[in-house]
Design a protein around this motif. Sequence first.
Motif, PDB file in Angstrom:
ATOM      1  N   PRO A  12       0.789  -1.242   0.000  1.00  0.00           N
ATOM      2  CA  PRO A  12       0.000   0.000   0.000  1.00  0.00           C
ATOM      3  C   PRO A  12       0.815   1.282   0.000  1.00  0.00           C
ATOM      4  O   PRO A  12       0.393   2.287  -0.587  1.00  0.00           O
ATOM      5  CB  PRO A  12      -0.837  -0.116   1.288  1.00  0.00           C
ATOM      6  N   ASP A  13       1.975   1.268   0.635  1.00  0.00           N
ATOM      7  CA  ASP A  13       2.760   2.496   0.739  1.00  0.00           C
ATOM      8  C   ASP A  13       3.724   2.645  -0.435  1.00  0.00           C
ATOM      9  O   ASP A  13       4.271   1.663  -0.946  1.00  0.00           O
ATOM     10  CB  ASP A  13       3.553   2.520   2.044  1.00  0.00           C
ATOM     11  N   ALA A  14       3.936   3.877  -0.848  1.00  0.00           N
ATOM     12  CA  ALA A  14       4.874   4.184  -1.925  1.00  0.00           C
ATOM     13  C   ALA A  14       5.983   5.078  -1.405  1.00  0.00           C
ATOM     14  O   ALA A  14       5.740   5.965  -0.578  1.00  0.00           O
ATOM     15  CB  ALA A  14       4.157   4.865  -3.087  1.00  0.00           C
ATOM     16  N   ILE A  15       7.177   4.832  -1.898  1.00  0.00           N
ATOM     17  CA  ILE A  15       8.309   5.709  -1.609  1.00  0.00           C
ATOM     18  C   ILE A  15       8.437   6.701  -2.762  1.00  0.00           C
ATOM     19  O   ILE A  15       8.487   6.295  -3.936  1.00  0.00           O
ATOM     20  CB  ILE A  15       9.607   4.918  -1.439  1.00  0.00           C
ATOM     21  N   LEU A  16       8.469   7.963  -2.450  1.00  0.00           N
ATOM     22  CA  LEU A  16       8.657   8.996  -3.466  1.00  0.00           C
ATOM     23  C   LEU A  16      10.162   9.218  -3.629  1.00  0.00           C
ATOM     24  O   LEU A  16      10.869   9.471  -2.650  1.00  0.00           O
ATOM     25  CB  LEU A  16       7.976  10.294  -3.038  1.00  0.00           C
ATOM     26  N   MET A  17      10.630   9.116  -4.865  1.00  0.00           N
ATOM     27  CA  MET A  17      12.048   9.305  -5.161  1.00  0.00           C
ATOM     28  C   MET A  17      12.201  10.460  -6.139  1.00  0.00           C
ATOM     29  O   MET A  17      11.326  10.690  -6.987  1.00  0.00           O
ATOM     30  CB  MET A  17      12.661   8.018  -5.718  1.00  0.00           C
ATOM     31  N   ARG A  18      13.336  11.150  -6.035  1.00  0.00           N
ATOM     32  CA  ARG A  18      13.514  12.378  -6.811  1.00  0.00           C
ATOM     33  C   ARG A  18      14.975  12.552  -7.213  1.00  0.00           C
ATOM     34  O   ARG A  18      15.886  12.203  -6.465  1.00  0.00           O
ATOM     35  CB  ARG A  18      13.060  13.584  -5.978  1.00  0.00           C
ATOM     36  N   ALA A  19      15.169  13.120  -8.406  1.00  0.00           N
ATOM     37  CA  ALA A  19      16.494  13.529  -8.869  1.00  0.00           C
ATOM     38  C   ALA A  19      16.397  14.969  -9.351  1.00  0.00           C
ATOM     39  O   ALA A  19      15.523  15.303 -10.157  1.00  0.00           O
ATOM     40  CB  ALA A  19      16.981  12.628  -9.999  1.00  0.00           C
ATOM     41  N   ASP A  20      17.272  15.818  -8.838  1.00  0.00           N
ATOM     42  CA  ASP A  20      17.285  17.230  -9.217  1.00  0.00           C
ATOM     43  C   ASP A  20      18.532  17.555 -10.036  1.00  0.00           C
ATOM     44  O   ASP A  20      19.481  16.765 -10.085  1.00  0.00           O
ATOM     45  CB  ASP A  20      17.256  18.113  -7.960  1.00  0.00           C
ATOM     46  N   GLU A  21      18.492  18.706 -10.680  1.00  0.00           N
ATOM     47  CA  GLU A  21      19.637  19.191 -11.461  1.00  0.00           C
ATOM     48  C   GLU A  21      20.096  18.169 -12.508  1.00  0.00           C
ATOM     49  O   GLU A  21      21.286  17.988 -12.742  1.00  0.00           O
ATOM     50  CB  GLU A  21      20.807  19.534 -10.521  1.00  0.00           C
ATOM     51  N   ILE A  22      19.137  17.512 -13.140  1.00  0.00           N
ATOM     52  CA  ILE A  22      19.515  16.463 -14.092  1.00  0.00           C
ATOM     53  C   ILE A  22      20.061  17.039 -15.401  1.00  0.00           C
ATOM     54  O   ILE A  22      20.537  16.278 -16.253  1.00  0.00           O
ATOM     55  CB  ILE A  22      18.336  15.506 -14.373  1.00  0.00           C
ATOM     56  N   HIS A  23      19.992  18.348 -15.566  1.00  0.00           N
ATOM     57  CA  HIS A  23      20.554  18.973 -16.760  1.00  0.00           C
ATOM     58  C   HIS A  23      22.030  19.319 -16.591  1.00  0.00           C
ATOM     59  O   HIS A  23      22.691  19.743 -17.538  1.00  0.00           O
ATOM     60  CB  HIS A  23      19.788  20.247 -17.102  1.00  0.00           C
ATOM     61  N   GLN A  24      22.560  19.122 -15.382  1.00  0.00           N
ATOM     62  CA  GLN A  24      23.949  19.494 -15.108  1.00  0.00           C
ATOM     63  C   GLN A  24      24.938  18.453 -15.662  1.00  0.00           C
ATOM     64  O   GLN A  24      24.589  17.289 -15.854  1.00  0.00           O
ATOM     65  CB  GLN A  24      24.153  19.650 -13.598  1.00  0.00           C
ATOM     66  N   PRO A  25      26.189  18.867 -15.918  1.00  0.00           N
ATOM     67  CA  PRO A  25      27.199  17.943 -16.472  1.00  0.00           C
ATOM     68  C   PRO A  25      27.435  16.706 -15.613  1.00  0.00           C
ATOM     69  O   PRO A  25      27.679  15.616 -16.152  1.00  0.00           O
ATOM     70  CB  PRO A  25      28.459  18.819 -16.559  1.00  0.00           C
TER      71      PRO A  25
END
Length: 230
Positions: free
Chosen positions: A201-214
Amino acid sequence: MRAMHLDRVMCIDARCYPIPWARDVYESELSLNDERLYLIARIVNNRATTRHGRTPKPQPAHNQTKTPKPQPAHNQTKTPKPQPAHNQTKTPKPRPAHTLTMTPKPRPAHILTMTIAGYGGVAFEEGKAHITTVAVDPDHRGRGIGAQLLLALMLAARRRRTSLTLEVASDNSAAQALYRRFGLAPVGIRRDYYTGTGLSPDAILMRADEIHQPDYANRLIKIAVELDCA
């Protein structure tokens, strides 16, 4: 992904999830051309192999049978200058053996035996992207297909200079490991997110930021090389 792929996609969906998406959900998603990107992964069964080696190129016959060029008689009645023997007996220049024995070119194997093995999708909003689904047919897992799909989706998101998020079932450790490989990190838990779907039932929210960076580009290059060498 196109509408003609949906029968196979929905078959995979039913094998991967207790409650798959309805067909009209897929059709609605595919209609949002500027806001969605859905991809399919295809493999080739029984790929035909061909040999590419060439046999040594034979030398033209005139180089093998060339006779000395006769000299004309200078003090006698001049006769027409005879042509060199190799011009009289010259045989057609043989083609390389691989050309002589060439059979009609078969159609590429992928046209004959192409199979959809997985699919994935991403939704774009202003300044961010969200992975909506990734699934691989259980019969074709362990080949890096999920990673290849995620790589393509990440590249598409990166071109829009966005951050990227997704949800994953809290008990799906294999998927979480794959997402961490792509630089996604847990940022929260959504309680009862999958209630009624047959999943944890539970979900883990995952995130990646600054994916445009070198730095992130280098991560994706490394993954692409690893997949290519696998």
